[in-house]
Design a protein around this motif. Structure first.
Motif, PDB file in Angstrom:
ATOM      1  N   TYR A   1       0.877  -0.969  -0.041  1.00  0.00           N
ATOM      2  CA  TYR A   1      -0.090  -0.008  -0.061  1.00  0.00           C
ATOM      3  C   TYR A   1       0.896   1.211  -0.027  1.00  0.00           C
ATOM      4  O   TYR A   1       0.724   2.208   0.827  1.00  0.00           O
ATOM      5  CB  TYR A   1      -1.090  -0.052   1.196  1.00  0.00           C
TER       6      TYR A   1
ATOM      7  N   ILE B   1      -4.247  -0.994  -2.472  1.00  0.00           N
ATOM      8  CA  ILE B   1      -5.635  -0.772  -1.993  1.00  0.00           C
ATOM      9  C   ILE B   1      -6.686  -0.247  -3.174  1.00  0.00           C
ATOM     10  O   ILE B   1      -6.478   0.894  -3.750  1.00  0.00           O
ATOM     11  CB  ILE B   1      -5.970   0.140  -0.754  1.00  0.00           C
TER      12      ILE B   1
ATOM     13  N   GLU C   1      -8.198   3.433  -3.465  1.00  0.00           N
ATOM     14  CA  GLU C   1      -7.306   4.414  -2.629  1.00  0.00           C
ATOM     15  C   GLU C   1      -6.612   5.346  -3.641  1.00  0.00           C
ATOM     16  O   GLU C   1      -6.402   5.043  -4.607  1.00  0.00           O
ATOM     17  CB  GLU C   1      -6.386   3.555  -2.023  1.00  0.00           C
TER      18      GLU C   1
ATOM     19  N   GLN D   1      -8.131  -1.906   3.827  1.00  0.00           N
ATOM     20  CA  GLN D   1      -7.624  -0.587   4.350  1.00  0.00           C
ATOM     21  C   GLN D   1      -6.005  -0.642   4.342  1.00  0.00           C
ATOM     22  O   GLN D   1      -5.513  -1.747   4.557  1.00  0.00           O
ATOM     23  CB  GLN D   1      -8.142  -0.224   5.654  1.00  0.00           C
TER      24      GLN D   1
ATOM     25  N   GLU E   1      -6.385  -2.331  11.120  1.00  0.00           N
ATOM     26  CA  GLU E   1      -6.749  -2.606   9.846  1.00  0.00           C
ATOM     27  C   GLU E   1      -6.458  -3.969   9.296  1.00  0.00           C
ATOM     28  O   GLU E   1      -6.706  -4.289   8.281  1.00  0.00           O
ATOM     29  CB  GLU E   1      -6.124  -1.487   9.083  1.00  0.00           C
TER      30      GLU E   1
END
Length: 439
Positions: free
Chosen positions: A136, A158, A161, A207, A217
């Motif tokens: 991420y 993600i 995102e 997340q 998360e």
């Protein structure tokens, strides 16, 4: 491990002293490749740096990489900027021998900085960085550009995102203009989340932080999927081969054939709490104590039980078996027919077992089969006997089959039947059979 190639050559071939020589390998031509040396040559564990924003990192993730045979060190990002870049440049320092390489697994902002830094070819001039896995990242290099081919890159993103996308033209020794835009990560292809990028990338419905056990998360499903992909990439980058099949065979031997619990229990990991679930009946056990009790007291099988392996797929951290199982139901079998006394009926069914490994040992096993087919074969379920609730919604016959499904797959493709499927349960499928195409 540092190797003095000159002295090695001098000792092995004294007459070569003073001459120009070239080191070659039977395996590969590039001495920087981890497979250059013989597989029997003594090696140190591959070096792996984990890096993120915090001063300390998820201890479970570090332990898992160590259990897989990596020399792991955590590199905190600190304040970032030039200070962090200096840390990255220092990773290729003189303390590494000529043949040693390393990998980086980075998270969040640290992942973004690592991607941006190593996207520039000049920042890995000695090719010691072999692997870069980014979880991420808050920014990624141009997805249509090129990532240096000497680095195995893998990016976990993600879905939904917003991330920065950096475009920067570059030639050897020259860096062009840098431009950053922001884009929303779209879900990847199918359920796998594969993205069409210049470097391998996958999306996850989670997340940021989903792969770190110590964060709220953390998402077990996404984390395990990303772990499998990361481990496969690391094994490939460092030329590692791990025999997962042997430990799995020892587990099967103990459960089904020798009826000895010692090899079965020894095959489970002690790093994390192992578990086994026979999905249709939700039988099995969680933890070593429950598994010991389950296999010693509730896993009895008749002598007629026979297993035939139809296929086996082996990944970086898991094994998937397709098995034909047959038996005569002469005793209670709590794993497949709990609470059902012996019926003396013969049963054959296809079973799929998915085994996940951690550190070369079994972590969890999920086992699947068609329970309706089993109940049909022992006489506990009749497809022609329709419950009233099913009749009200128009069901005239339960769509289940008995032993035919398992037996056809066991026999393989039959030219006379043109495969296993007959579509007998599909209304109207056979209407007009035997008619000519013109008819």
């Amino acid at each position: 491990m540092s190797i003095d190639a000159a002295n090695l050559i001098k000792a092995a071939v004294p007459e070569a002293e003073g001459r120009n020589v070239r080191i070659i390998s039977q395996n590969v031509s590039d001495h920087r490749d981890p497979n250059f040396l013989s597989k029997d040559f003594p090696r140190q564990p591959p070096k792996l740096y984990l890096t993120a924003e915090s001063d300390e990192f998820d201890a479970i993730t570090i332990a898992e990489w160590q259990a897989e045979g990596f020399d792991v060190e955590y590199l905190p990002m600190g304040n970032g900027g030039d200070e962090y870049l200096q840390k990255l440049r220092g990773l290729r320092g003189n303390e590494m021998g000529s043949f040693e390489t390393f990998g980086i697994v980075a998270y969040g902002d640290a992942a973004a900085m690592c991607l941006e830094h190593y996207h520039v070819m000049d920042n890995n001039p000695d090719f010691k960085l072999k692997l870069l896995i980014a979880y991420y990242p808050t920014a990624i290099p141009d997805p249509k550009g090129h990532f240096p081919s000497n680095i195995s890159a893998l990016v976990h993103l993600i879905a939904g995102e917003d991330v920065g996308v950096t475009k920067q033209s570059q030639m050897i020794g020259i860096q062009g203009k840098r431009r950053t835009t922001h884009k929303t990560i779209q879900p990847g292809i199918g359920t796998g989340g594969l993205l069409r990028l210049a470097y391998p990338g996958y999306t996850y419905q989670a997340q940021p932080g989903f792969a770190e056990h110590d964060l709220d998360e953390y998402d077990t499903i996404c984390a395990d999927l990303a772990w499998s992909r990361s481990l496969a990439a690391a094994r490939k980058a460092f030329g590692q081969t791990v025999d997962l099949e042997q430990i799995w065979e020892e587990n099967l031997q103990g459960k089904f054939f020798t009826h000895s619990l010692n090899p079965t229990m020894a095959s489970y990991t002690t790093h994390r709490s192992p578990h086994v679930t026979y999905i249709p009946t939700l039988t099995g056990g969680i933890g070593a104590d429950e598994l010991q009790e389950f296999y010693s007291q509730y896993f009895g099988n008749p002598k007629s039980l026979k297993l035939t392996l139809l296929s086996r797929t082996i990944g970086a951290d898991r094994i998937v078996d397709e098995i034909h199982v047959r038996f005569k139901h002469t005793q209670e079998m709590p794993w497949i027919l709990p609470g059902v006394p012996a019926t003396q009926k013969r049963v054959q069914v296809l079973v799929v077992s998915i085994v996940t490994m951690r550190g070369g040992k079994l972590y969890h096993e999920h086992v699947y089969w068609d329970q309706a087919s089993v109940l049909f074969q022992i006489g506990a379920l009749d497809p022609d006997v329709i419950p009233e609730a099913a009749r009200k919604i128009g069901i005239k016959k339960l769509p289940i089959v008995g032993s035919a499904a398992a037996s056809r797959v066991l026999k393989g493709w039959d030219p006379e039947q043109e495969g296993e499927a007959d579509n007998d349960l599909i209304s109207g499928w056979h209407d007009g059979e035997g008619k000519s195409e013109e008819g």
